[in-house]
Design a protein around this motif. Structure first.
Motif, PDB file in Angstrom:
ATOM      1  N   VAL A 454       0.853  -1.201   0.000  1.00 38.22           N
ATOM      2  CA  VAL A 454       0.000   0.000   0.000  1.00 38.22           C
ATOM      3  C   VAL A 454       0.889   1.251   0.000  1.00 38.22           C
ATOM      4  N   VAL A 455       1.958   1.218   0.797  1.00 32.90           N
ATOM      5  CA  VAL A 455       2.878   2.367   0.835  1.00 32.90           C
ATOM      6  C   VAL A 455       3.503   2.582  -0.554  1.00 32.90           C
ATOM      7  N   ARG A 456       3.920   1.501  -1.193  1.00 37.19           N
ATOM      8  CA  ARG A 456       4.497   1.621  -2.541  1.00 37.19           C
ATOM      9  C   ARG A 456       3.474   2.198  -3.520  1.00 37.19           C
ATOM     10  N   LEU A 457       2.223   1.784  -3.364  1.00 34.25           N
ATOM     11  CA  LEU A 457       1.156   2.350  -4.204  1.00 34.25           C
ATOM     12  C   LEU A 457       1.049   3.861  -3.971  1.00 34.25           C
ATOM     13  N   VAL A 458       1.119   4.257  -2.708  1.00 33.49           N
ATOM     14  CA  VAL A 458       1.041   5.688  -2.371  1.00 33.49           C
ATOM     15  C   VAL A 458       2.230   6.445  -2.990  1.00 33.49           C
ATOM     16  N   VAL A 459       3.423   5.843  -2.916  1.00 34.82           N
ATOM     17  CA  VAL A 459       4.616   6.489  -3.497  1.00 34.82           C
ATOM     18  C   VAL A 459       4.461   6.607  -5.015  1.00 34.82           C
ATOM     19  N   ARG A 460       3.926   5.575  -5.651  1.00 30.34           N
ATOM     20  CA  ARG A 460       3.669   5.649  -7.101  1.00 30.34           C
ATOM     21  C   ARG A 460       2.678   6.766  -7.415  1.00 30.34           C
ATOM     22  N   MET A 461       1.667   6.905  -6.568  1.00 30.82           N
ATOM     23  CA  MET A 461       0.676   7.966  -6.790  1.00 30.82           C
ATOM     24  C   MET A 461       1.320   9.339  -6.646  1.00 30.82           C
ATOM     25  N   LEU A 462       2.175   9.494  -5.628  1.00 32.71           N
ATOM     26  CA  LEU A 462       2.883  10.780  -5.461  1.00 32.71           C
ATOM     27  C   LEU A 462       3.687  11.104  -6.709  1.00 32.71           C
ATOM     28  N   ASP A 463       4.410  10.101  -7.213  1.00 27.50           N
ATOM     29  CA  ASP A 463       5.218  10.281  -8.412  1.00 27.50           C
ATOM     30  C   ASP A 463       4.326  10.626  -9.613  1.00 27.50           C
ATOM     31  N   GLY A 464       3.141  10.029  -9.621  1.00 24.94           N
ATOM     32  CA  GLY A 464       2.199  10.286 -10.710  1.00 24.94           C
ATOM     33  C   GLY A 464       1.544  11.654 -10.631  1.00 24.94           C
ATOM     34  N   LEU A 465       1.778  12.361  -9.534  1.00 22.91           N
ATOM     35  CA  LEU A 465       1.150  13.684  -9.345  1.00 22.91           C
ATOM     36  C   LEU A 465       2.147  14.828  -9.599  1.00 22.91           C
ATOM     37  N   GLN A 466       3.187  14.541 -10.391  1.00 22.42           N
ATOM     38  CA  GLN A 466       4.238  15.562 -10.601  1.00 22.42           C
ATOM     39  C   GLN A 466       4.201  16.195 -11.981  1.00 22.42           C
ATOM     40  N   GLY A 467       3.125  15.957 -12.729  1.00 20.80           N
ATOM     41  CA  GLY A 467       3.015  16.572 -14.055  1.00 20.80           C
ATOM     42  C   GLY A 467       2.800  18.077 -13.969  1.00 20.80           C
ATOM     43  N   ASP A 468       2.905  18.746 -15.129  1.00 25.53           N
ATOM     44  CA  ASP A 468       2.694  20.208 -15.138  1.00 25.53           C
ATOM     45  C   ASP A 468       1.325  20.549 -14.548  1.00 25.53           C
ATOM     46  N   ALA A 469       0.327  19.744 -14.948  1.00 22.99           N
ATOM     47  CA  ALA A 469      -0.974  19.898 -14.317  1.00 22.99           C
ATOM     48  C   ALA A 469      -1.106  18.779 -13.284  1.00 22.99           C
ATOM     49  N   LEU A 470      -1.733  19.100 -12.153  1.00 22.00           N
ATOM     50  CA  LEU A 470      -1.861  18.098 -11.091  1.00 22.00           C
ATOM     51  C   LEU A 470      -2.663  16.897 -11.605  1.00 22.00           C
ATOM     52  N   GLY A 471      -3.656  17.206 -12.428  1.00 25.85           N
ATOM     53  CA  GLY A 471      -4.389  16.136 -13.112  1.00 25.85           C
ATOM     54  C   GLY A 471      -5.361  15.378 -12.233  1.00 25.85           C
ATOM     55  N   VAL A 472      -5.838  16.001 -11.172  1.00 28.55           N
ATOM     56  CA  VAL A 472      -6.873  15.318 -10.375  1.00 28.55           C
ATOM     57  C   VAL A 472      -8.150  16.154 -10.370  1.00 28.55           C
TER      58      VAL A 472
END
Ligand SMILES: [Zn+2]
Length: 472
Positions: A454-472
């Motif tokens: 679950v922690v690794r999933l959270v870290v992947r999500m953090l990494d996935g939230l680094q685009g120019d647009a937050l995208g959420v």
């Protein structure tokens, strides 16, 4: 198809593949396990809010954050720096037990019944004095009041399975009586002692106005078996008793406790995007001692508490992300989301920074290895890109399909972020189980590999939230 597309989209949008691999490799089930064995140890006595055990847990978290190079982002100080803790006050005021009570006057004799000992009630502790004779109203149904004038008098009811609590309260409210004395049902194993848990105190929590228990309508006092026998003295239903009862409430001294949220900050590297702060939260309190028995709360929420510590360690290996990350361990969740309510009503971020989304983790260490729930799902209007990210990355960590935690939407701290800050939130949760809020929620029952995933999933999500647009 969705996953490769999403990943290729992300790789051009701020995701740092090498940093991510380093961070994921740093998430170790054994490390999480040793942290949980501390956080959920008997010595912390179940981390009640407030308690010494909770304060110890906060200091353990602070020490770890300091060692890992995180920055404090709690209470702002006059010189522009921040403390590690976001503090809020819990103010409690009880009755003055020496002066408050039900005074029974019969034939020139007086005796005082002591609240919390001879009788119990729900309600306010504001000063009050009510005096009147007592009328026996049987079981206290509406019909029991017919033909009786209760104005300026106490009603005395003998609890009975035939008249429900709600009906009895409604009949009392429309009777004009001062209030009610309730004698225990002689045919039931549920005497007044059942009410012992009722706190005769008024409490208010900074940032959580409107919380707390308030009794509506005329007062109802639940008598102990001995007190009921003394008052009734063999009187029959319908009769007026040969005594006068005076209730006195005198407010006692005010008692203030300071509760803490622990706030660690990981500054972003992008001059503009670093002002956008992704908040990860987990509550670190639990329910303390119940009836003298320690409730360790290993899954609830030692799992999320130590999961966030693992995120702190993973990001040390990642290095700065483009956006900033705030890790927040909140207190008072079990009492009614106190800590998250306090922070979201008065965020402690430095000027110019703002929270842009919240991901909350609570109870992530039990049930089947591939079983993980999330809210909001697309059934809810709050559905957002955080859930989509979790669904996209879940299969990489052994969660092929996320179930719905929508029925828990308002039950943990993400709800405060959604309601008070109006930002996108998501909640990862692996559901309740037989040890939920029981003394058996202990560290040896957790699945540490699952928590790490679950922690690794959270870290992947953090990494996935680094685009120019937050995208959420
Ligand atoms: Zn919880």
């Amino acid at each position: 198809m969705l996953l490769p597309l999403l990943l290729s989209f992300l790789s051009g949008q701020g995701s740092d593949g090498a940093a991510l691999e380093r961070a994921l490799a740093a998430v170790q089930p054994a490390a999480i396990r040793s942290d949980v064995y501390f956080i959920a140890s008997d010595e912390l006595e179940g981390r009640d809010s407030p308690s010494a055990g909770l304060r110890l847990a906060a200091r353990f978290i602070r020490a770890r954050l300091e060692r890992l190079g995180w920055q404090p982002m709690g209470e702002p100080r006059a010189d522009g720096t921040h403390g590690w803790f976001d503090e809020y006050k819990l103010t409690r005021q009880g009755l003055d037990l020496e002066q408050s009570g039900l005074v029974l006057a019969r034939g020139g004799q007086q005796r005082r019944l002591v609240p919390g000992q001879d009788y119990y009630f729900f309600g306010d502790v504001a000063p009050l004095e009510l005096t009147g004779p007592v009328v026996h109203v049987g079981a206290g149904s509406k019909a029991d009041y017919e033909g009786k004038d209760l104005a300026g008098k106490w009603a005395l009811a003998v609890a009975s399975e035939k008249v429900g609590w709600r009906d009895r309260s409604q009949a009392l409210a429309s009777s004009g009586a001062l209030g009610m004395l309730v004698a225990p049902d002689p045919g039931s194993k549920e005497p007044a002692e059942w009410w012992k848990g009722s706190a005769i105190e008024r409490s208010s929590v900074e940032g959580n106005e409107g919380g707390g228990r308030r009794g509506g309508g005329p007062p109802q006092h639940f008598l102990s078996t001995a007190a009921a026998a003394e008052i009734l003295a063999g009187a029959a239903p319908g009769s007026t008793l040969d005594l006068v009862v005076t209730e006195k409430r005198v407010t006692g001294a005010e008692h203030v406790d300071v509760l803490e949220n622990v706030c660690g900050f990981w500054p972003g590297s992008d001059p503009v995007l670093s002002k956008e702060v992704i908040v990860l939260s987990a509550h670190y309190d639990h329910v303390g001692l119940q009836g003298g028995v320690i409730h360790n709360g290993a899954d609830d929420n030692g799992s999320g508490t130590c999961g966030l510590l693992a995120v702190a360690e993973a990001l040390k290996h990642y290095g700065p992300m483009r956006r900033s990350v705030l890790l927040m361990w909140v207190s008072g969740e079990e009492k009614g989301l106190w800590g998250s309510a306090a922070w979201t009503k008065k965020p402690t971020l430095a000027e110019g920074y703002r929270a842009v989304c919240n991901l909350n983790i609570d109870m992530i260490g039990r049930n089947a290895p591939d079983y993980l729930l999330i809210t909001p799902t697309k059934e809810m209007q709050q559905y957002n890109g955080l859930t989509k990210l979790a669904e996209a990355f879940g299969p990489l960590e052994g969660f092929p399909k996320l179930g719905s935690a929508d029925q828990y939407w308002s039950r943990s701290d993400h709800a405060s972020f959604s309601e008070n800050l109006k930002i996108p939130v998501a909640f990862l949760f692996s559901d309740v189980h037989e040890d939920y809020h029981q003394p058996g929620d202990d560290p040896e029952k957790l699945d540490y590999d699952k928590i790490a995933r679950v922690v690794r999933l959270v870290v992947r999500m953090l990494d996935g939230l680094q685009g120019d647009a937050l995208g959420v």
